[in-house]
Design a protein around this motif. Structure first.
Motif, PDB file in Angstrom:
ATOM      1  N   LYS A   2      -4.032  -2.952   5.900  1.00 49.19           N
ATOM      2  CA  LYS A   2      -4.963  -3.367   6.945  1.00 49.19           C
ATOM      3  C   LYS A   2      -6.388  -2.955   6.597  1.00 49.19           C
ATOM      4  N   PHE A   3      -6.521  -1.866   5.874  1.00 51.02           N
ATOM      5  CA  PHE A   3      -7.833  -1.418   5.432  1.00 51.02           C
ATOM      6  C   PHE A   3      -8.481  -2.459   4.524  1.00 51.02           C
ATOM      7  N   LEU A   4      -7.676  -3.101   3.660  1.00 50.94           N
ATOM      8  CA  LEU A   4      -8.198  -4.132   2.771  1.00 50.94           C
ATOM      9  C   LEU A   4      -8.627  -5.370   3.539  1.00 50.94           C
TER      10      LEU A   4
END
Length: 109
Positions: A2-4
């Motif tokens: 999700k960070f990406l």
């Protein structure tokens, strides 16, 4: 992972800003933001394809390639049309499959 999803558009925004400060080309900046908006929109809308797993994975791959083509446009100011249109083509293929599989079509015979 999700960070990406958050970091990827921010990378394009930062690159666009840096290239705008270097070139001062507002047209390129607007086109870049429109391309980024289109790629993100197609990624969100592509979630309806989850019922056809192979086509969904192909669509995700096409989104990643279109994202790469957006970065290429930011850096080189050249379009890679096939890469940018590939998510749209997978969506059209999905719509064709859904239309063919629709029960409301008239039966033959």
């Amino acid at each position: 992972m999700k960070f990406l999803l958050i970091l990827a558009p921010l990378i394009v925004v930062a690159l666009s800003y840096v290239m705008y400060k270097e070139d001062g080309n507002i047209k390129k900046l607007i086109i870049t933001f429109l391309l980024l908006w289109a790629v993100i929109t197609l990624a969100i809308v592509g979630n309806v394809m989850r019922s056809l797993t192979v086509l969904f994975l192909t669509h995700i791959l096409a989104i990643v390639i279109a994202y790469g083509a957006t970065i290429y446009y930011v850096l080189k100011e050249k379009f890679i049309w096939l890469a940018l249109l590939s998510p749209i083509l997978t969506m059209i293929l999905y719509l064709i499959f859904v239309w063919i599989g629709n029960e409301h079509l008239p039966t033959v015979g």
